[in-house]
Design a protein around this motif. Structure first.
Motif, PDB file in Angstrom:
ATOM      1  N   SER A 142     -23.126  -6.380  -9.516  1.00  0.00           N
ATOM      2  CA  SER A 142     -22.816  -5.721 -10.788  1.00  0.00           C
ATOM      3  C   SER A 142     -23.511  -6.417 -11.951  1.00  0.00           C
ATOM      4  O   SER A 142     -24.072  -5.772 -12.846  1.00  0.00           O
ATOM      5  CB  SER A 142     -21.294  -5.716 -11.011  1.00  0.00           C
ATOM      6  OG  SER A 142     -20.633  -4.999  -9.989  1.00  0.00           O
ATOM      7  N   GLU A 210     -11.779   8.563 -10.383  1.00  0.00           N
ATOM      8  CA  GLU A 210     -12.052   9.153 -11.698  1.00  0.00           C
ATOM      9  C   GLU A 210     -10.973   8.844 -12.742  1.00  0.00           C
ATOM     10  O   GLU A 210     -10.665   9.664 -13.599  1.00  0.00           O
ATOM     11  CB  GLU A 210     -12.254  10.670 -11.538  1.00  0.00           C
ATOM     12  CG  GLU A 210     -13.399  10.986 -10.581  1.00  0.00           C
ATOM     13  CD  GLU A 210     -13.600  12.471 -10.336  1.00  0.00           C
ATOM     14  OE1 GLU A 210     -12.606  13.217 -10.421  1.00  0.00           O
ATOM     15  OE2 GLU A 210     -14.742  12.872 -10.052  1.00  0.00           O
ATOM     16  N   ASP A 225     -19.542   1.303 -12.509  1.00  0.00           N
ATOM     17  CA  ASP A 225     -18.464   1.890 -11.714  1.00  0.00           C
ATOM     18  C   ASP A 225     -18.509   1.303 -10.306  1.00  0.00           C
ATOM     19  O   ASP A 225     -19.381   1.624  -9.508  1.00  0.00           O
ATOM     20  CB  ASP A 225     -18.644   3.410 -11.669  1.00  0.00           C
ATOM     21  CG  ASP A 225     -17.461   4.123 -11.032  1.00  0.00           C
ATOM     22  OD1 ASP A 225     -16.568   3.444 -10.486  1.00  0.00           O
ATOM     23  OD2 ASP A 225     -17.437   5.370 -11.075  1.00  0.00           O
ATOM     24  N   GLY A 227     -15.995   1.529  -8.100  1.00  0.00           N
ATOM     25  CA  GLY A 227     -15.138   2.276  -7.184  1.00  0.00           C
ATOM     26  C   GLY A 227     -15.902   3.148  -6.203  1.00  0.00           C
ATOM     27  O   GLY A 227     -16.940   3.726  -6.522  1.00  0.00           O
ATOM     28  N   ILE A 228     -15.372   3.229  -4.982  1.00  0.00           N
ATOM     29  CA  ILE A 228     -15.882   4.165  -3.974  1.00  0.00           C
ATOM     30  C   ILE A 228     -14.658   4.829  -3.358  1.00  0.00           C
ATOM     31  O   ILE A 228     -13.908   4.199  -2.605  1.00  0.00           O
ATOM     32  CB  ILE A 228     -16.714   3.461  -2.885  1.00  0.00           C
ATOM     33  CG1 ILE A 228     -17.925   2.739  -3.501  1.00  0.00           C
ATOM     34  CG2 ILE A 228     -17.185   4.470  -1.836  1.00  0.00           C
ATOM     35  CD1 ILE A 228     -18.769   2.001  -2.493  1.00  0.00           C
ATOM     36  N   ASN A 229     -14.424   6.084  -3.708  1.00  0.00           N
ATOM     37  CA  ASN A 229     -13.232   6.799  -3.264  1.00  0.00           C
ATOM     38  C   ASN A 229     -13.633   8.082  -2.551  1.00  0.00           C
ATOM     39  O   ASN A 229     -14.481   8.836  -3.044  1.00  0.00           O
ATOM     40  CB  ASN A 229     -12.347   7.162  -4.466  1.00  0.00           C
ATOM     41  CG  ASN A 229     -12.046   5.965  -5.354  1.00  0.00           C
ATOM     42  OD1 ASN A 229     -11.234   5.125  -5.026  1.00  0.00           O
ATOM     43  ND2 ASN A 229     -12.738   5.882  -6.497  1.00  0.00           N
ATOM     44  N   GLY A 241     -16.451   7.795  -7.896  1.00  0.00           N
ATOM     45  CA  GLY A 241     -16.122   6.460  -8.373  1.00  0.00           C
ATOM     46  C   GLY A 241     -14.783   6.422  -9.081  1.00  0.00           C
ATOM     47  O   GLY A 241     -13.972   7.357  -9.011  1.00  0.00           O
ATOM     48  N   ASP A 242     -14.540   5.322  -9.773  1.00  0.00           N
ATOM     49  CA  ASP A 242     -13.333   5.169 -10.587  1.00  0.00           C
ATOM     50  C   ASP A 242     -13.529   5.774 -11.981  1.00  0.00           C
ATOM     51  O   ASP A 242     -12.596   5.831 -12.770  1.00  0.00           O
ATOM     52  CB  ASP A 242     -12.974   3.683 -10.734  1.00  0.00           C
ATOM     53  CG  ASP A 242     -12.524   3.066  -9.421  1.00  0.00           C
ATOM     54  OD1 ASP A 242     -12.255   3.816  -8.468  1.00  0.00           O
ATOM     55  OD2 ASP A 242     -12.444   1.825  -9.342  1.00  0.00           O
ATOM     56  N   THR A 256     -23.789   3.626 -13.786  1.00  0.00           N
ATOM     57  CA  THR A 256     -24.106   3.594 -12.358  1.00  0.00           C
ATOM     58  C   THR A 256     -23.524   4.823 -11.676  1.00  0.00           C
ATOM     59  O   THR A 256     -22.368   5.189 -11.928  1.00  0.00           O
ATOM     60  CB  THR A 256     -23.525   2.337 -11.678  1.00  0.00           C
ATOM     61  OG1 THR A 256     -22.109   2.289 -11.892  1.00  0.00           O
ATOM     62  CG2 THR A 256     -24.166   1.081 -12.213  1.00  0.00           C
ATOM     63  N   VAL A 258     -22.155   7.003  -8.286  1.00  0.00           N
ATOM     64  CA  VAL A 258     -21.473   6.749  -7.012  1.00  0.00           C
ATOM     65  C   VAL A 258     -21.670   7.979  -6.139  1.00  0.00           C
ATOM     66  O   VAL A 258     -21.273   9.081  -6.523  1.00  0.00           O
ATOM     67  CB  VAL A 258     -19.953   6.507  -7.216  1.00  0.00           C
ATOM     68  CG1 VAL A 258     -19.260   6.334  -5.861  1.00  0.00           C
ATOM     69  CG2 VAL A 258     -19.706   5.279  -8.083  1.00  0.00           C
ATOM     70  N   PRO A 259     -22.324   7.816  -4.986  1.00  0.00           N
ATOM     71  CA  PRO A 259     -22.927   6.580  -4.468  1.00  0.00           C
ATOM     72  C   PRO A 259     -24.274   6.286  -5.134  1.00  0.00           C
ATOM     73  O   PRO A 259     -24.744   7.062  -5.950  1.00  0.00           O
ATOM     74  CB  PRO A 259     -23.117   6.910  -2.985  1.00  0.00           C
ATOM     75  CG  PRO A 259     -23.321   8.408  -2.955  1.00  0.00           C
ATOM     76  CD  PRO A 259     -22.437   8.955  -4.051  1.00  0.00           C
TER      77      PRO A 259
END
Length: 291
Positions: A142, A210, A225, A227-229, A241-242, A256, A258-259
């Motif tokens: 990051s 989100e 971001d 997060g990976i959801n 992401g988040d 950034t 995701v993915p």
């Protein structure tokens, strides 16, 4: 405005190339050993990716696969064996471990100089004290993406949403070390939106799809971001992401995806840590391209 995408795939490819070139300059090839206990499908995929990536980066990768029925002492014995192996420069225990195993005790058996995941207490202590050590891969990745956009973080206001030992806490320390003014926010933060809107650099690592929306972002901010959801939307499964990406992209300056954002940097930084650990263990300077 429409935010500029921060291309984690390209950054990771560049770092992995540098790692592969640096590995060839060492007296012997670096060695990375992964301990995989049980048959968790996601862990099997992650470990396979790490093994393949190591080989492409001129690192000798090996996987010690153990049954899910392995005892605490059996896993500790394998970690201690790898700790004593001079040709192993990095040890990674794939998490999560099967139920009944004490991950803290197992991770503590990894010597700090081989802790390429940066998760042991000595590694965390070195980060807090600003001493030489190996830093966790996702926060390190990051930081590399942030600095690709803004090399000088002095005086910048950074907000990290999430306080996990894997991402939030170490990332906050790295930002602080880079002279940013850092706030850590979390689920109990009052008026989270107001806190986030103060950030020149907003890093989100909470594991909630989100959760951060456009109205929580300062115009022109750098948004990372983590997060990976996996969610289901309109009958199809997708990764998000988040951060609510479409809305956030209309407000942020850089963001950034995701993915394709932070994710690819994690393995690249793991490989980087392995070569750094190997150079230090072999008593040679760390290749400049990896500093």
């Amino acid at each position: 405005m429409t935010a500029e995408l921060i291309d984690g795939k390209a950054a990771a490819a560049s770092l992995r190339h540098a790692v592969g070139e640096a590995a060839l300059t060492l007296p012997r090839k670096p060695g990375l050993a992964v301990v995989l206990v049980g048959d968790d499908p996601a862990s099997q995929v992650y470990v396979g990716s790490k093994e393949k990536a190591a080989g492409k980066a001129n690192i000798v990768g090996s996987v010690r696969r153990m049954p899910g029925s392995s005892t605490q002492e059996e896993v500790l014995s394998v970690v201690r064996e790898l700790a004593a192996d001079d040709h192993v420069d990095g040890i990674l225990v794939q998490l999560p471990l099967p139920e009944g195993l004490d991950a803290d005790e197992i991770l503590s058996a990894i010597p700090a100089e081989k802790d390429v995941d940066g998760l042991t207490a000595p590694s965390a202590g070195a980060l807090v004290l600003g001493q030489e050590g190996l830093t966790p891969c996702t926060p390190q990745g990051s930081m590399r993406l942030i600095k690709a956009v803004e090399s000088d973080l002095s005086g910048k206001k950074a907000v990290v949403v999430g306080r996990s030992i894997l991402v939030g806490k170490p990332l906050a320390l790295m930002l602080l070390d880079a002279n940013a003014t850092v706030t850590i926010a979390h689920s109990r933060t009052k008026d989270l939106g107001a806190v986030c809107r103060e950030a020149d650099i907003l890093c989100v690592a909470v594991g909630r799809p989100e959760m951060v929306t456009a109205d929580m972002i300062k115009p022109g901010a750098i948004v990372i971001d983590v997060g990976i959801n996996r969610i289901e939307r309109d009958g199809t499964r997708k990764l998000v992401g988040d951060v609510e990406f479409d809305g956030a992209r209309e407000v942020a300056g850089h963001i950034t995806p995701v993915p394709g954002g932070v994710g690819p940097m994690t393995i690249a930084c793991l490989l980087r840590n392995t070569v750094v650990a190997s150079a230090r263990r072999q008593g040679v300077p760390v290749p400049e391209a990896l500093l």
